[in-house]
Design a protein around this motif. Structure first.
Motif, short mmCIF file in Angstrom:
data_model
loop_
_atom_site.label_atom_id
_atom_site.label_comp_id
_atom_site.label_asym_id
_atom_site.label_seq_id
_atom_site.Cartn_x
_atom_site.Cartn_y
_atom_site.Cartn_z
N SER A 74 0.82 -1.20 0.00
CA SER A 74 0.00 0.00 0.00
C SER A 74 0.86 1.26 0.00
CB SER A 74 -0.97 -0.07 1.18
OG SER A 74 -0.84 0.99 2.03
N GLY A 75 2.05 1.16 0.67
CA GLY A 75 2.95 2.30 0.68
C GLY A 75 3.47 2.61 -0.72
N SER A 76 3.73 1.56 -1.50
CA SER A 76 4.28 1.80 -2.83
C SER A 76 3.19 2.33 -3.76
CB SER A 76 4.94 0.51 -3.34
OG SER A 76 4.28 0.03 -4.47
N LEU A 77 1.95 1.89 -3.55
CA LEU A 77 0.85 2.46 -4.34
C LEU A 77 0.75 3.97 -4.08
CD1 LEU A 77 -1.71 2.09 -6.13
CD2 LEU A 77 -2.99 1.72 -4.03
N ARG A 78 0.88 4.34 -2.80
CA ARG A 78 0.69 5.75 -2.46
C ARG A 78 1.84 6.61 -2.98
NH1 ARG A 78 0.92 5.30 2.74
NH2 ARG A 78 2.92 6.32 2.99
N SER A 97 -8.82 2.70 1.92
CA SER A 97 -9.36 2.67 3.27
C SER A 97 -10.39 1.56 3.36
CB SER A 97 -9.96 4.02 3.65
OG SER A 97 -11.24 4.16 3.10
N PRO A 98 -10.45 0.76 4.42
CA PRO A 98 -9.52 0.84 5.55
C PRO A 98 -8.09 0.50 5.13
CG PRO A 98 -10.84 -1.17 5.64
CD PRO A 98 -11.40 -0.35 4.54
N TYR A 99 -7.12 0.94 5.93
CA TYR A 99 -5.72 0.72 5.61
C TYR A 99 -5.39 -0.77 5.65
CZ TYR A 99 -0.70 0.39 6.09
OH TYR A 99 0.61 0.02 5.91
N VAL A 100 -4.66 -1.25 4.65
CA VAL A 100 -4.11 -2.61 4.67
C VAL A 100 -2.65 -2.51 4.28
CG1 VAL A 100 -6.27 -3.84 4.13
CG2 VAL A 100 -4.83 -3.01 2.27
N GLU A 101 -1.87 -3.53 4.65
CA GLU A 101 -0.44 -3.45 4.33
C GLU A 101 -0.22 -3.72 2.84
OE1 GLU A 101 1.93 -5.71 7.04
OE2 GLU A 101 3.72 -5.35 5.79
N ARG A 102 -0.91 -4.75 2.36
CA ARG A 102 -0.80 -5.08 0.93
C ARG A 102 -2.20 -5.18 0.36
NH1 ARG A 102 3.47 -8.35 2.68
NH2 ARG A 102 5.43 -7.92 1.58
N LEU A 103 -2.34 -4.80 -0.90
CA LEU A 103 -3.64 -4.92 -1.53
C LEU A 103 -3.48 -5.53 -2.92
CD1 LEU A 103 -3.56 -2.29 -3.57
CD2 LEU A 103 -4.35 -1.09 -1.57
N VAL A 104 -4.59 -6.00 -3.46
CA VAL A 104 -4.61 -6.54 -4.82
C VAL A 104 -5.52 -5.65 -5.66
CG1 VAL A 104 -5.31 -8.47 -6.29
CG2 VAL A 104 -4.21 -8.92 -4.09
#
Ligand SMILES: *[C@@H]1O[C@H](CO)[C@@H](O)[C@H](O)[C@H]1NC(C)=O
Ligand SMILES: *[C@@H]1O[C@H](CO)[C@@H](O)[C@H](O)[C@H]1NC(C)=O
Ligand SMILES: *[C@@H]1O[C@H](CO)[C@@H](O)[C@H](O)[C@H]1NC(C)=O
Length: 307
Positions: A74-78, A97-104
């Motif tokens: 999620s950090g790299s997406l942002r 949102s809600p915050y997750v560490e990794r997303l697909v």
């Protein structure tokens, strides 16, 4: 004529609630498709690596739909975005949102199924419906995941459509966006083949149809039997309720008309009595109750007649 006006209004209201019911019933299959495609897209992660799109395989009853899945921190997406994920260009500043560490990010290209799952009466699709949906990546075998909410806080996400069909002369192509709750919104096409969005959902390019009939080759309705018969039940319930309401309204109208005619007649009789002709005829010709009422309200006339 107040009654007539409210009658007309009630009829049109019944009719409208009917129409919206149908819209809800039709778009009801899209969320189920999202859930199915999430499941099948996640199966593409055999040896998952972040930042790489994996092509998924759809069940054979949905041949023609293309899917892919990409896992991201999620950090790299942002902070970095995704330069190119199929037709989607994701700028920096997209926050979930809600915050997750990794997303697909699940990608969908509905191809020839676009009009089936996203019917847009009186519009023609110039490009397939494309979907971008975000899910939590913590369990890659999860089914029926809820979508995360993603929003572009800086620049919008762009969708660069390939092979857009040319618009008929005189018509202006529009971007269409279906959000996850079935809301439809239109916006302008940018640079001929690009749509902009700050949210996820399903996107395409359309033109208003010249004639209000489905364009040739428009796919048949979705083969989801349960949903269809469900909507049929609603239509029947709606018709019965609407019919009953109409019946009540009609009998009200008839009653009102009768009362109106009755009043008119009494007014005429009063008028005639004023002239002095009908007074003799009233007790002879009309022996019904109204005649009694008429005589009761005519003390003035009697006075006149006495001399
Ligand atoms: C298509 O097939 C899959 C797997 O067999 C099934 O789960 C799904 O309900 C089917 N979808 C439709 C729209 O028929
Ligand atoms: C889409 O095309 C595939 C073949 O490419 C076909 O099997 C499928 O039935 C078509 N879908 C619709 C809704 O026409
Ligand atoms: C629909 O689109 C218009 C113009 O693109 C925008 O101003 C409006 O806020 C959108 N509505 C919703 C509910 O997003």
């Amino acid at each position: 004529m107040g009654l007539l006006r409210s009658l007309a209004m009630l009829i049109s209201m019944t009719w409208f609630s009917f129409l919206s019911l149908d819209v809800v019933a039709q778009s009801g299959s899209a969320p189920a498709l999202d859930a199915l495609l999430q499941d099948y897209a996640y199966r593409a992660f055999v040896r998952p690596r972040t930042g790489i799109p994996f092509e998924g395989v759809v069940p054979s009853n949905l041949t023609g739909i293309k899917i892919a899945a990409m896992r991201l921190r999620s950090g790299s997406l942002r902070t970095r975005g995704v330069n190119m994920y199929k037709e989607f260009r994701i700028p920096i500043g997209v926050i979930e949102s809600p915050y997750v560490e990794r997303l697909v990010l699940v990608y969908q290209n509905l191809g020839n199924w676009s009009g089936t799952y996203y019917p847009l009466p009186s519009y023609t699709y110039l490009a397939p419906v494309l979907g971008l949906l975000a899910y939590d990546a913590s369990d890659l075998s999860a089914k029926n995941l809820p979508e995360l909410d993603i929003r572009a806080s800086g620049n919008p996400i762009s969708i660069v459509f390939q092979d857009v069909m040319p618009a008929p002369d005189g018509s202006v192509p529009k971007c269409v966006w279906f959000d996850l709750h079935g809301l439809v919104n239109f916006s302008n096409v940018v640079s001929g083949n690009t749509c902009l969005t700050v949210q996820q959902g399903h996107f395409s390019i359309v033109v208003e149809s010249i004639a209000p009939r489905p364009p040739p080759g428009f796919p048949p309705p979705p083969p989801s039997k349960g949903k269809k018969s469900n909507s049929k039940v609603w239509i029947i319930v709606g018709s019965v309720a609407g019919g009953l309401a109409l019946l009540v309204l009609l009998s009200l109208l008839v009653l009102w008309l009768q009362k109106y005619k009755h009043r008119k007649k009494m007014q005429q009789m009063e008028k005639a009595a004023d002239v002095g002709e009908a007074l003799r005829m009233t007790p002879v010709g009309d022996t019904k109750a109204p005649a009694a009422m008429v005589t009761r309200t005519q003390p003035v006339l009697e006075n006149e007649y006495v001399p």
